[in-house]
Design a protein around this motif. Structure first.
Motif, mmCIF file in Angstrom:
data_model
loop_
_atom_site.group_PDB
_atom_site.id
_atom_site.type_symbol
_atom_site.label_atom_id
_atom_site.label_comp_id
_atom_site.label_asym_id
_atom_site.label_seq_id
_atom_site.Cartn_x
_atom_site.Cartn_y
_atom_site.Cartn_z
ATOM 1 N N LYS A 1 0.823 -1.217 0.000
ATOM 2 C CA LYS A 1 0.000 0.000 0.000
ATOM 3 C C LYS A 1 0.853 1.261 0.000
ATOM 4 O O LYS A 1 1.957 1.273 0.549
ATOM 5 N N GLU A 2 0.281 2.313 -0.594
ATOM 6 C CA GLU A 2 0.908 3.636 -0.527
ATOM 7 C C GLU A 2 1.108 4.002 0.935
ATOM 8 O O GLU A 2 0.309 3.645 1.789
ATOM 9 N N GLY A 3 2.162 4.698 1.218
ATOM 10 C CA GLY A 3 2.482 5.072 2.582
ATOM 11 C C GLY A 3 3.356 4.051 3.294
ATOM 12 O O GLY A 3 3.906 4.334 4.348
ATOM 13 N N TYR A 4 3.468 2.858 2.699
ATOM 14 C CA TYR A 4 4.296 1.794 3.284
ATOM 15 C C TYR A 4 5.398 1.359 2.321
ATOM 16 O O TYR A 4 6.152 0.439 2.620
ATOM 17 N N LYS A 5 5.451 2.006 1.165
ATOM 18 C CA LYS A 5 6.455 1.650 0.162
ATOM 19 C C LYS A 5 7.820 2.210 0.546
ATOM 20 O O LYS A 5 7.930 3.095 1.390
ATOM 21 N N HIS A 6 8.856 1.667 -0.082
ATOM 22 C CA HIS A 6 10.247 2.092 0.116
ATOM 23 C C HIS A 6 10.731 1.825 1.542
ATOM 24 O O HIS A 6 11.576 2.549 2.063
ATOM 25 N N ILE B 1 7.513 1.135 -12.834
ATOM 26 C CA ILE B 1 7.677 0.913 -11.393
ATOM 27 C C ILE B 1 7.996 -0.552 -11.123
ATOM 28 O O ILE B 1 8.902 -0.877 -10.358
#
Length: 144
Positions: A83-88, A121
């Motif tokens: 999910k977005e916010g948990y990437k990288h 991506i």
């Protein structure tokens, strides 16, 4: 925490998978993953941060020819999502390692994956986690 999903986690998998494969409905994905989690030659892993499911990876064994490989079966990454916010944060790599370890235990000597030609991506992720590009193809269809 990463768990190996079973039939009790199908709703969670589907709610994550629809964010990756948005041309599907949650209901369709629930049906699909209900079958996948019961297969001996497939696995789904779910990544949690605390008690929040934030990502998943689906893998399976492929016994047919897999582009660029020399052995069979081959472990295959069917899908991976965070999910977005948990990437990288390395979570996708953790999920991938679970898939690779499972494939190794199942006797695989190789692991493979794919992505669409225009998915920059996904291509970047695959290269970052050690995949080597084997080939590029364009598929065609024709109505009869």
């Amino acid at each position: 925490m990463i768990i190996e999903a079973d039939e009790n986690y199908v709703d969670i998998i589907a709610s994550l998978a629809v964010l990756l494969w948005d041309d599907n409905s949650v209901e369709d994905l629930i049906y699909e993953f209900s079958e996948i989690v019961l297969k001996e030659d497939a696995r789904v892993f779910i990544k949690y941060e605390g008690d929040i499911p934030i990502g998943f990876a689906q893998c399976q064994l492929r016994h047919d020819y897999v582009e660029g490989t020399e052995t069979s079966p081959v472990g295959y990454l069917e899908g991976i999502f965070v999910k977005e916010g948990y990437k990288h944060k390395g979570y996708a790599k953790e999920l991938l390692l679970c898939c690779e370890n499972w494939a190794r235990i199942k006797g695989c000597k190789e692991f493979a994956s794919d992505c669409e030609l225009d998915n920059a991506i996904s291509l970047k992720f695959h290269k970052a986690v050690g995949f080597t590009e084997a080939n590029r193809i364009i598929c065609f269809t024709k109505k009869l």
